[in-house]
Design an enzyme around this catalytic site. Sequence first.
Site, PDB file in Angstrom:
ATOM      1  N   LYS A   1      85.303  51.332  51.824  1.00  0.00           N
ATOM      2  CA  LYS A   1      84.652  50.606  50.719  1.00  0.00           C
ATOM      3  C   LYS A   1      85.659  49.628  50.073  1.00  0.00           C
ATOM      4  O   LYS A   1      86.401  48.979  50.806  1.00  0.00           O
ATOM      5  CB  LYS A   1      84.047  51.594  49.723  1.00  0.00           C
ATOM      6  CG  LYS A   1      83.105  52.589  50.430  1.00  0.00           C
ATOM      7  CD  LYS A   1      82.249  53.389  49.514  1.00  0.00           C
ATOM      8  CE  LYS A   1      81.373  54.329  50.334  1.00  0.00           C
ATOM      9  NZ  LYS A   1      80.412  55.062  49.533  1.00  0.00           N
TER      10      LYS A   1
ATOM     11  N   HIS B   1      74.214  49.034  54.204  1.00  0.00           N
ATOM     12  CA  HIS B   1      74.709  50.107  53.335  1.00  0.00           C
ATOM     13  C   HIS B   1      73.966  50.071  51.994  1.00  0.00           C
ATOM     14  O   HIS B   1      73.710  48.999  51.445  1.00  0.00           O
ATOM     15  CB  HIS B   1      76.219  49.977  53.121  1.00  0.00           C
ATOM     16  CG  HIS B   1      76.812  51.234  52.564  1.00  0.00           C
ATOM     17  ND1 HIS B   1      76.682  51.570  51.233  1.00  0.00           N
ATOM     18  CD2 HIS B   1      77.474  52.252  53.148  1.00  0.00           C
ATOM     19  CE1 HIS B   1      77.257  52.751  51.035  1.00  0.00           C
ATOM     20  NE2 HIS B   1      77.740  53.184  52.185  1.00  0.00           N
TER      21      HIS B   1
ATOM     22  N   GLU C   1      72.019  58.071  55.540  1.00  0.00           N
ATOM     23  CA  GLU C   1      72.782  58.349  54.319  1.00  0.00           C
ATOM     24  C   GLU C   1      71.823  58.387  53.139  1.00  0.00           C
ATOM     25  O   GLU C   1      71.519  57.330  52.566  1.00  0.00           O
ATOM     26  CB  GLU C   1      73.794  57.232  54.049  1.00  0.00           C
ATOM     27  CG  GLU C   1      74.874  57.077  55.072  1.00  0.00           C
ATOM     28  CD  GLU C   1      76.109  56.438  54.452  1.00  0.00           C
ATOM     29  OE1 GLU C   1      77.155  57.074  54.480  1.00  0.00           O
ATOM     30  OE2 GLU C   1      76.015  55.315  53.917  1.00  0.00           O
TER      31      GLU C   1
HETATM   32  P1  PGA Z   1      80.853  59.184  50.645  1.00  0.00           P
HETATM   33  O1  PGA Z   1      80.312  57.774  51.169  1.00  0.00           O
HETATM   34  O2  PGA Z   1      81.397  59.926  51.843  1.00  0.00           O
HETATM   35  O3  PGA Z   1      81.900  58.837  49.646  1.00  0.00           O
HETATM   36  O4  PGA Z   1      79.692  59.906  50.053  1.00  0.00           O
HETATM   37  C1  PGA Z   1      79.645  57.631  52.363  1.00  0.00           C
HETATM   38  C2  PGA Z   1      79.180  56.208  52.474  1.00  0.00           C
HETATM   39  O5  PGA Z   1      78.571  55.693  51.528  1.00  0.00           O
HETATM   40  O6  PGA Z   1      79.408  55.532  53.465  1.00  0.00           O
END
Ligand code: PGA
Length: 267
Positions: free
Chosen positions: A11, A104, A174
């Site tokens: 990120k 995303h 996700e």
């Molecule tokens: P996280 O993020 O493992 O911090 O929950 C996953 C993502 O959004 O790709």
Amino acid sequence: MSKLIVVANWKMNPQMESEALNLFEKTLAAAKSAQNVSVIVAPPYPFLESISKRWGLYEAEKRQEAALHLAAQDVFWERDGAYTGEVSPSMEKNMGVAYVIVGHSERRRHLGETNQMINQKLKKALEFGIKPILCVGEESRAGDEIPESVGNQLRAALDDVSAESAESVVVAYEPVWAISGGASSHPDTPSDMHKAALYIKKILLDMYGRKSADKITVLYGGSVDSRNAVSFIAETGGEVHGLLVGRDSLTPDFARVIQLLDRYARQ
Ligand code: PGA
């Protein structure tokens, strides 16, 4: 069992190139000792090139079977031109990027990305030989069923994509409420992930038939760490072939995630 996939989505972290290279070295070391796991690192744009160069020094002669691949966190849907602030698939390709995250939920939410934009990005990435990691997932879940919105996101993103091209797509489920950072975020359960994977598979079967649908990898993402990582592979009926990891991929625990998956895949 084919190699499991683990995507490290950094990120908007870290802030300095030296920190990024340091994190990359640690991730590479973990990836190298895991024969059964393919690690895909998605750093922010400003660090892609230096990481690509650093990695090239190690892997120059055998990129094909490399333990590690580079991903971008986004891509634009044109090759070049007057698009201020955007990064094109050809620039990414030239930097050694093999995968790109599209759709995303953070980009859908904060940048207003629509299904149509995601479809354009996905198609352009495929045109340049970059494999899309397509994220789908609902904002909230009320009952037992996987919400229709997930199917709608999937169908829209793959609109006008041939079966042959779709075989290169990786689908990451996700659920938005499971992504770490939210006030009450928590990981999904393996049994609901199993349900989601079957739901996704059914849509892919309808769109592309068995031969192609079976080649499309499905990942789980959302608050993954070394305590829950293996369960999403081991308790999902063979339908889930990897993980998309955000927060944990910035920590020493991520090496443990890779190690545990490697051990599981070796069985
Ligand atoms: P996280 O993020 O493992 O911090 O929950 C996953 C993502 O959004 O790709």
